[in-house]
Design a protein around this motif. Structure first.
Motif, PDB file in Angstrom:
ATOM      1  N   PHE A 325       0.830  -1.205   0.000  1.00 19.00           N
ATOM      2  CA  PHE A 325       0.000   0.000   0.000  1.00 19.00           C
ATOM      3  C   PHE A 325       0.867   1.258   0.000  1.00 19.00           C
ATOM      4  O   PHE A 325       0.636   2.190  -0.792  1.00 19.00           O
ATOM      5  CB  PHE A 325      -0.926  -0.018   1.215  1.00 19.00           C
ATOM      6  CG  PHE A 325      -1.771   1.216   1.373  1.00 19.00           C
ATOM      7  CD1 PHE A 325      -2.965   1.345   0.684  1.00 19.00           C
ATOM      8  CD2 PHE A 325      -1.370   2.248   2.210  1.00 19.00           C
ATOM      9  CE1 PHE A 325      -3.752   2.481   0.822  1.00 19.00           C
ATOM     10  CE2 PHE A 325      -2.146   3.382   2.358  1.00 19.00           C
ATOM     11  CZ  PHE A 325      -3.337   3.501   1.661  1.00 19.00           C
ATOM     12  N   LEU A 328       2.734   1.683  -3.434  1.00 19.12           N
ATOM     13  CA  LEU A 328       1.857   2.188  -4.499  1.00 19.12           C
ATOM     14  C   LEU A 328       1.493   3.652  -4.271  1.00 19.12           C
ATOM     15  O   LEU A 328       1.376   4.430  -5.231  1.00 19.12           O
ATOM     16  CB  LEU A 328       0.590   1.332  -4.570  1.00 19.12           C
ATOM     17  CG  LEU A 328       0.776  -0.128  -4.994  1.00 19.12           C
ATOM     18  CD1 LEU A 328      -0.563  -0.864  -4.964  1.00 19.12           C
ATOM     19  CD2 LEU A 328       1.405  -0.221  -6.383  1.00 19.12           C
ATOM     20  N   ARG A 329       1.343   4.044  -3.016  1.00 19.97           N
ATOM     21  CA  ARG A 329       1.022   5.442  -2.730  1.00 19.97           C
ATOM     22  C   ARG A 329       2.203   6.354  -3.048  1.00 19.97           C
ATOM     23  O   ARG A 329       2.011   7.478  -3.534  1.00 19.97           O
ATOM     24  CB  ARG A 329       0.622   5.590  -1.261  1.00 19.97           C
ATOM     25  CG  ARG A 329       0.172   6.989  -0.889  1.00 19.97           C
ATOM     26  CD  ARG A 329      -0.423   7.030   0.500  1.00 19.97           C
ATOM     27  NE  ARG A 329       0.506   6.538   1.507  1.00 19.97           N
ATOM     28  CZ  ARG A 329       0.200   6.418   2.800  1.00 19.97           C
ATOM     29  NH1 ARG A 329      -1.018   6.732   3.221  1.00 19.97           N
ATOM     30  NH2 ARG A 329       1.092   5.964   3.659  1.00 19.97           N
ATOM     31  N   GLN A 332       2.065   6.943  -6.581  1.00 22.12           N
ATOM     32  CA  GLN A 332       0.738   7.394  -7.006  1.00 22.12           C
ATOM     33  C   GLN A 332       0.085   6.394  -7.964  1.00 22.12           C
ATOM     34  O   GLN A 332      -0.510   6.759  -8.976  1.00 22.12           O
ATOM     35  CB  GLN A 332       0.825   8.778  -7.660  1.00 22.12           C
ATOM     36  CG  GLN A 332       1.360   9.846  -6.720  1.00 22.12           C
ATOM     37  CD  GLN A 332       1.450  11.219  -7.356  1.00 22.12           C
ATOM     38  OE1 GLN A 332       1.207  11.382  -8.555  1.00 22.12           O
ATOM     39  NE2 GLN A 332       1.793  12.221  -6.557  1.00 22.12           N
ATOM     40  N   LEU A 334      -2.099   4.033  -6.709  1.00 22.30           N
ATOM     41  CA  LEU A 334      -3.270   3.474  -6.037  1.00 22.30           C
ATOM     42  C   LEU A 334      -4.498   3.555  -6.946  1.00 22.30           C
ATOM     43  O   LEU A 334      -4.714   4.572  -7.619  1.00 22.30           O
ATOM     44  CB  LEU A 334      -3.558   4.233  -4.745  1.00 22.30           C
ATOM     45  CG  LEU A 334      -2.582   4.023  -3.581  1.00 22.30           C
ATOM     46  CD1 LEU A 334      -2.925   4.960  -2.438  1.00 22.30           C
ATOM     47  CD2 LEU A 334      -2.604   2.573  -3.108  1.00 22.30           C
ATOM     48  N   VAL A 338      -9.470   2.906  -4.040  1.00 26.38           N
ATOM     49  CA  VAL A 338      -8.646   2.965  -2.830  1.00 26.38           C
ATOM     50  C   VAL A 338      -8.394   4.416  -2.435  1.00 26.38           C
ATOM     51  O   VAL A 338      -8.440   4.769  -1.250  1.00 26.38           O
ATOM     52  CB  VAL A 338      -7.316   2.221  -3.044  1.00 26.38           C
ATOM     53  CG1 VAL A 338      -6.412   2.378  -1.823  1.00 26.38           C
ATOM     54  CG2 VAL A 338      -7.575   0.749  -3.321  1.00 26.38           C
ATOM     55  N   ILE A 339      -8.145   5.276  -3.420  1.00 25.42           N
ATOM     56  CA  ILE A 339      -7.927   6.695  -3.135  1.00 25.42           C
ATOM     57  C   ILE A 339      -9.166   7.306  -2.484  1.00 25.42           C
ATOM     58  O   ILE A 339      -9.063   8.136  -1.572  1.00 25.42           O
ATOM     59  CB  ILE A 339      -7.564   7.448  -4.433  1.00 25.42           C
ATOM     60  CG1 ILE A 339      -6.216   6.939  -4.968  1.00 25.42           C
ATOM     61  CG2 ILE A 339      -7.513   8.946  -4.196  1.00 25.42           C
ATOM     62  CD1 ILE A 339      -5.830   7.545  -6.304  1.00 25.42           C
ATOM     63  N   GLU A 342      -8.908   6.219   1.210  1.00 20.04           N
ATOM     64  CA  GLU A 342      -7.495   6.016   1.531  1.00 20.04           C
ATOM     65  C   GLU A 342      -7.270   5.830   3.024  1.00 20.04           C
ATOM     66  O   GLU A 342      -6.463   4.988   3.446  1.00 20.04           O
ATOM     67  CB  GLU A 342      -6.671   7.203   1.022  1.00 20.04           C
ATOM     68  CG  GLU A 342      -5.170   7.006   1.190  1.00 20.04           C
ATOM     69  CD  GLU A 342      -4.377   8.106   0.510  1.00 20.04           C
ATOM     70  OE1 GLU A 342      -3.183   8.248   0.837  1.00 20.04           O
ATOM     71  OE2 GLU A 342      -4.943   8.824  -0.336  1.00 20.04           O
TER      72      GLU A 342
END
Length: 417
Positions: A325, A328-329, A332, A334, A338-339, A342
């Protein structure tokens, strides 16, 4: 006039929780969700602290548990306590309030402590796997001693701190107008690429490389143990060597240690009294004893390796979602769903990750007989202590009641006179 304008602006700031609920229906703003996670975090923190303290007390109190492997396990328990206390308390508060109420100092150091604890845990699991590899795959070579293990623990701590220290210089308290309050975030304003590169570096040093080493070690250990299980008979030369050695009326532990290796530093030996009584005969008798000793060693090693592999598997399953997680964040990457939630996904993966601190004491109790017996003895000691304390309290209360009764009888007697 200027001061009045500033106060008016502050009074008109927007609550970020209300903003997120209005614009993205952030579920972590709901009281029922906050209550659910508060219960989970409280249970995890309390269970982790009690369980890992129990592990530390067991190793400190019982000499039979004071091995190199258990020295690493104690250091892992200390790291788990730090993770549960720091991450299990501060992180959920920030996730639900959406602001940072703990000041500048903790803003800089809490992420560093979290990073050091995670990195130290993976390095410790790696050290345990290497120790088992040296002990089982290369039994005739010198194994890791306790003084060397202490130096390895210190080195792991230094490496973990070196990997995590860049966070200290990039954490900052910031204002995000028009939202109320202050926020603690990583400030890589000089270069966002540096943040992505650092995140990738941390991913590989904290997670990928250690687990490649751990997997390789346990694969080779499993191959070695399986090959030992397939060995049904000793060679004639080994039997003759064993018989000649034991016929000299001396202890056979040195021979068995060199032939089959040692487990946890405890050498295997044949009872000398049996040799003197003639119960151990040459040929088939010697081979039978040797094979029994080998089976005992292999059985103990299989149980120990199951526990250690289970520790690694649980650690990986608990931390992998959080690591993925965050990775991926950083880039950027995601997904949109999910965003949109978040905070919910971040809190869920974080809660799962720190639950790893609970599982280790449970695995020790389920898969290791020595730890299970030590836990049982400590519980008995605590129970006896509480029972004695309760009994003393009851006796004290009975004594007070007797004194009150005597005093009242004396008063009645004086009134009668």
């Amino acid at each position: 006039m200027e001061q009045q304008f500033i106060n008016t602006e502050e009074d008109q700031c927007i609550d970020i929780k209300e903003f997120l609920w209005t614009n993205s229906s952030d579920l972590t703003s709901l009281p029922i969700v906050m209550g659910f996670f508060a219960f989970l975090y409280s249970a995890i923190v309390l269970t982790s602290i009690l369980g890992n303290i129990l592990v530390i007390l067991s190793v400190c109190q019982y000499r039979s548990l004071q091995s190199v492997r258990n020295l690493f396990i104690v250091s892992l328990s200390v790291s788990d306590i730090v993770i549960s206390v720091v991450s299990g308390t501060i992180t959920p508060i920030v996730a639900f309030t959406k602001i940072w109420p703990f000041g500048q100092l903790l803003c800089k150091w809490v992420p560093v402590i979290q990073g050091v604890s995670l990195c130290f845990s993976t390095l410790t699991l790696t050290s345990i796997s290497v120790d088992r590899f040296l002990l089982i795959v290369t039994p005739l070579k010198p194994s890791i001693q306790k003084c060397c293990a202490c130096r390895i623990v210190a080195l792991n701590c230094a490496i973990a701190l070196a990997i995590s220290i860049p966070i200290l210089f990039n954490q900052a308290m910031v204002d995000w107008p028009p939202f109320c309050g202050q926020f603690c975030t990583e400030d890589w304003s000089n270069s966002s690429i540096q943040r992505s590169l650092y995140g990738t570096f941390v991913l590989f040093t904290q997670f990928v490389f250690p687990f490649l080493i751990i997997t390789s070690c346990y694969v080779m250990i499993s191959i070695k143990i399986n090959s030992g299980m397939r060995t049904k008979r000793c060679s004639s030369a080994e039997v003759a060597k064993f018989s000649d050695y034991c016929s000299s009326n001396v202890r056979c532990d040195k021979f068995l240690s060199s032939s089959f290796g040692t487990d946890e530093g405890n050498s295997l030996y044949i009872n000398e009294q049996k040799l003197q009584n003639g119960m151990l005969m040459a040929g088939d008798g010697a081979m039978k004893v040797a094979m029994d000793q080998r089976k005992m060693v292999l059985s103990r090693r299989i149980r120990t390796n199951r526990m250690l592999i289970a520790m690694v598997a649980v650690f990986f399953c608990c931390w992998a979602p959080s690591v993925i997680f965050n990775f991926l964040r950083d880039y950027q990457w995601l997904p949109n769903f999910v965003i949109a939630q978040e905070y919910l996904f971040g809190t869920t993966t974080h809660c799962l990750s720190i639950s790893s601190t609970v599982w280790n004491p449970i695995l020790y109790a389920l898969l290791n007989e020595q730890f299970r017996l030590a836990f049982s003895e400590i519980f008995k000691q605590i129970s006896n202590y509480l029972g004695i304390k309760k009994e003393r309290k009851m006796l004290h209360m009975q004594g007070q009641l007797k004194r009150i009764k005597v005093r009242s009888d004396v008063q009645r007697g004086s009134e009668a006179i």
